[in-house]
Every structure is written in structure tokens, then in C-alpha cells.
Design a protein around this motif. Structure first.
Motif, PDB file in Angstrom:
ATOM      1  N   ILE A 189       1.183 -14.730  16.268  1.00  8.91           N
ATOM      2  CA  ILE A 189       0.691 -14.325  17.581  1.00  8.91           C
ATOM      3  C   ILE A 189      -0.394 -15.271  18.097  1.00  8.91           C
ATOM      4  N   PHE A 190      -1.229 -15.810  17.202  1.00 13.48           N
ATOM      5  CA  PHE A 190      -2.351 -16.652  17.657  1.00 13.48           C
ATOM      6  C   PHE A 190      -1.928 -17.733  18.662  1.00 13.48           C
ATOM      7  N   PRO A 191      -0.916 -18.575  18.345  1.00 17.82           N
ATOM      8  CA  PRO A 191      -0.605 -19.663  19.292  1.00 17.82           C
ATOM      9  C   PRO A 191      -0.180 -19.140  20.662  1.00 17.82           C
ATOM     10  N   ALA A 192       0.281 -17.882  20.722  1.00 20.18           N
ATOM     11  CA  ALA A 192       0.728 -17.330  22.001  1.00 20.18           C
ATOM     12  C   ALA A 192      -0.432 -16.793  22.829  1.00 20.18           C
ATOM     13  N   VAL A 193      -1.536 -16.426  22.195  1.00 22.27           N
ATOM     14  CA  VAL A 193      -2.591 -15.721  22.936  1.00 22.27           C
ATOM     15  C   VAL A 193      -3.969 -16.375  22.828  1.00 22.27           C
ATOM     16  N   PHE A 214      -9.086 -14.999  23.753  1.00 18.25           N
ATOM     17  CA  PHE A 214      -7.718 -14.883  24.270  1.00 18.25           C
ATOM     18  C   PHE A 214      -7.650 -15.683  25.567  1.00 18.25           C
ATOM     19  N   ARG A 215      -6.476 -16.233  25.853  1.00 17.67           N
ATOM     20  CA  ARG A 215      -6.270 -17.021  27.072  1.00 17.67           C
ATOM     21  C   ARG A 215      -6.686 -16.238  28.322  1.00 17.67           C
ATOM     22  N   GLY A 216      -7.209 -16.936  29.304  1.00 20.30           N
ATOM     23  CA  GLY A 216      -7.687 -16.305  30.532  1.00 20.30           C
ATOM     24  C   GLY A 216      -6.585 -15.618  31.313  1.00 20.30           C
ATOM     25  N   ALA A 226     -11.614  -9.609  24.531  1.00 20.84           N
ATOM     26  CA  ALA A 226     -11.308 -10.903  23.900  1.00 20.84           C
ATOM     27  C   ALA A 226     -11.036 -11.974  24.965  1.00 20.84           C
ATOM     28  N   VAL A 227     -10.434 -11.574  26.081  1.00 20.73           N
ATOM     29  CA  VAL A 227     -10.222 -12.519  27.194  1.00 20.73           C
ATOM     30  C   VAL A 227     -11.578 -12.953  27.751  1.00 20.73           C
TER      31      VAL A 227
END
Lengths: 213, 213
Positions: free
Chosen positions: A188-192, A144-146, A138-139
Motif C-alpha cells: 500500500i505504501f507506494p500507492a499512498v 499520505f499524498r495530498g 496523515a494527508v
């Protein structure tokens, strides 16, 4: 050959019967007589296949994990993006936990630490490895955030999910599990998920667990 | 009067002994003989104070909740900002879970759903209400986003925390609980704390659970 097949069928019936008896009576209270009766088998058949109640309990957990791997593999093989794959896995396990006696019993045997010494770790290890690997994809895919650490994500998600299903079981017998999992992902979405992909992540989640549910 | 005090002391000793016996042997396996021995009391004394093993187990959970309220009230009375109060509560419970036999036993009795029918819900309800109320204050104070639903936040946080302590217990006997709670908050901050307050939230967390731990 026919005899081997019959033996295999009896063994599976004993595992299913044990799952039913453990869920109804609790692992420690259920006797081998309860298990045999629940399986429609004799205690002799039970002791032909299993040396002890602990051995049959481990067989229930093994079958639960086997079902998880089979179901998980089917989902991964759909070839959907990694984020959607994780959502699908979380929903699939929730649905199987609600209806399948082996899954119900396997999860409870795993989460009740008094049952085994040392407690069962393999089911967690498997989920941690699976979600760590899919989160890494997902990264790569930008969902997902890098800078996300996939192993740390899994170390947070798997225990959280464990607690959410446990508390849902405590309050509603898991009747509200899907809405609770929806809320988990929304938190969880806004965190990842990078800001520009959040709307897409929510749309995928809406497709799997509609808000009205 | 002296007799009443002595009776009260014996009752507390029985509760502490039960907590020790439940943790060591599991609730269902521990007998009233084990509990009396662990408390340094007679079975007669046990049955003078409690009608059944279930009644003494409920007394263990009640004492655990009483300790939680006492400890929680001390923390709330410090008058720290709501976000810091939540972090302090999460660390305080983790530390008490690591060292206090009554807390260890109370948590396990609560999370093992096979122990009671219906399962124990009161400890969760209390934590849900407490965190919902404090989260509402954190919204007012600007440390949580203005559009955050405090009840939904508590419905996510309390089960997550429950699962995190359970999995930490499974893998390390809770030796790694504080680093896992640190990771939980680091994941949750971006979801609930406004961007301009995140650095402050991390600094407060660093003060309570240093990264090296």
C-alpha cells in the motif's frame, strides 16, 4: 450493590463463555447449554441475562467492539503521527485476534454473513470512520499524498484487512497474520505515501513488524 | 445410457438446489429436506447421490471452482496482455458472484470458516496459483515492476479481493462490487505498475469498469 456486581460478573462470564463456545463449535451449532457450560453457569443464569442465543452473540460483538475502542483509544492517545497510528492499530487488532477469545469470536460472527439477517455492519462502519479520520490527518501531516481521498482509502483498507485476516485464519489459524499485514502495508505504501516519505514509512513498519517475523 | 444422463441431470439439479438453499438459509441451518425441495427432488434421490449435507456442500464448492476454471480459461485464451487478463478475471468473478447461485453459495461456503473443519483452502490455493503465474507474465511484459515478487502480489491480492467482495456483500448484497473492485485496482496500480505504464493500466480499467458505474 454486591448483588449487582455479582450479576455483572456473571454476565461477563457468560459473554466470554459464549465467545469460547462459538469459536469452538460455530455460532449456529453452539447451543445455550454449550454456552452455559462453557461459562460455568446455569442455563437459568443465561436466560436471566439474555433472551436468546442471538442476543448473547450480539453482546459478544458489542464487547469485541468495546475492546477495540478501548485499545484504539489508548493507541490514538499515544499521540504518534497518523501513519504510525494506523500501523499500530493494524498490529494491535491482529495481536488481539490471535489471543483473545472475545475478539476471535466477534470477528468471526461479523464476517460470517449467514449468522445474522441483516448482516452486522456496525463493526465495519466503526473501522471505516476511524481509518477515514486518521488517514485525513496523515494527508495533513504529509505522510499520505495530498490528492488521496481518505474515505476511499478506508473503503479499500478495511475490506482488504478483513480478507487478509480471514485467509490467514483459513490457512494458519492466524499464525502468519503479522507477516501478511506487513506485506499489505508494503504494497500500500507506494500507492499512498509520497516517494520521499516511503523510506520513513518502511522504517516505522520495520519497528513494529520486523522482516524476520 | 439415458438413465446415466438422467442421473447426471438430477445430480446437477441437487447441487443447484443446495446452492439456492444454502444461500437462502445458511449452510448449517439448511436441512437435506430443504435442499431436496429446493431442487424439486426427493430426499431419496438426494441420498442416492450424496452421503451427507457436507458432501453436497463440497460438490457445490467443486462446481463453483469448475465454473471458475472454465470461465478463467476462456478469458486466458483471449490472449490479452497479462495485466488486462487479471482485470478481466476480477470483473468476471464479480459478475458471476452477483448472478449465479452456485458461485454465491460456493464463495460463502469457502469464506465462512465455521462450516468445515479444517476450513476449505483449495479455492484460495487455485486463485493464488493462477494470479501468481499471470503476475509473473505481467512482469515479463513490463506492465508490472521488474522487482515485483509475483507470489507476494497474489498473497496480497487474493485475500484483499476476498474481503472486498465480503464487505460489499455485507453492505449492499454486492450491488457496489464493481466500483469497489475498480477502487482496489486504482490503489494497487501505483504499487505494482511502472510509472510510465500507469496511464495505460487506467485506460484498460476504464474500458472494463467505467468510472460512472
Amino acid at each position: 450493590m454486591a448483588q449487582q456486581v455479582r450479576a455483572q460478573i456473571t454476565r461477563e462470564r457468560l459473554i466470554d463463555g459464549a465467545a469460547e463456545a462459538f469459536t469452538r463449535l460455530g455460532y449456529i451449532s453452539a447451543t445455550t447449554t454449550d454456552i452455559a457450560r462453557s461459562a460455568g453457569a446455569t442455563r437459568g443464569a443465561l436466560y436471566f441475562h439474555f433472551q436468546s442465543k442471538e442476543e448473547i452473540a450480539r453482546a459478544v460483538v458489542d464487547k469485541e467492539q468495546r475492546l477495540a475502542v478501548e485499545s484504539g483509544t489508548r493507541i490514538v492517545d499515544l499521540g504518534r503521527p497518523a501513519l504510525e497510528t494506523m500501523l499500530l492499530l493494524s498490529v494491535d487488532l491482529a495481536e488481539r485476534m490471535q489471543v483473545d477469545p472475545v475478539v476471535k469470536a466477534g470477528i468471526r460472527l461479523t464476517t460470517e454473513n449467514s449468522n445474522f439477517d441483516p448482516p452486522l455492519r456496525a463493526p465495519y462502519e466503526q473501522w471505516l470512520a476511524t481509518f477515514g479520520a486518521i488517514a485525513a490527518v496523515a494527508v495533513e501531516q504529509g505522510d499520505f499524498r495530498g490528492d488521496l481521498d481518505p474515505a476511499m482509502f478506508a473503503r479499500f483498507l478495511i475490506p482488504s484487512y478483513t480478507g487478509i485476516q480471514l485467509v490467514s485464519d483459513t490457512f494458519t489459524g492466524r499464525a502468519d497474520l503479522l507477516p501478511r499485514i506487513r506485506e499489505m502495508w508494503l504494497f500500500i505504501f507506494p500507492a499512498v505515501v509520497p516517494a520521499e516519505r516511503i523510506e520513513n514509512a518502511r522504517a516505522v513498519l520495520d519497528g513494529l513488524i520486523p522482516e524476520a517475523l
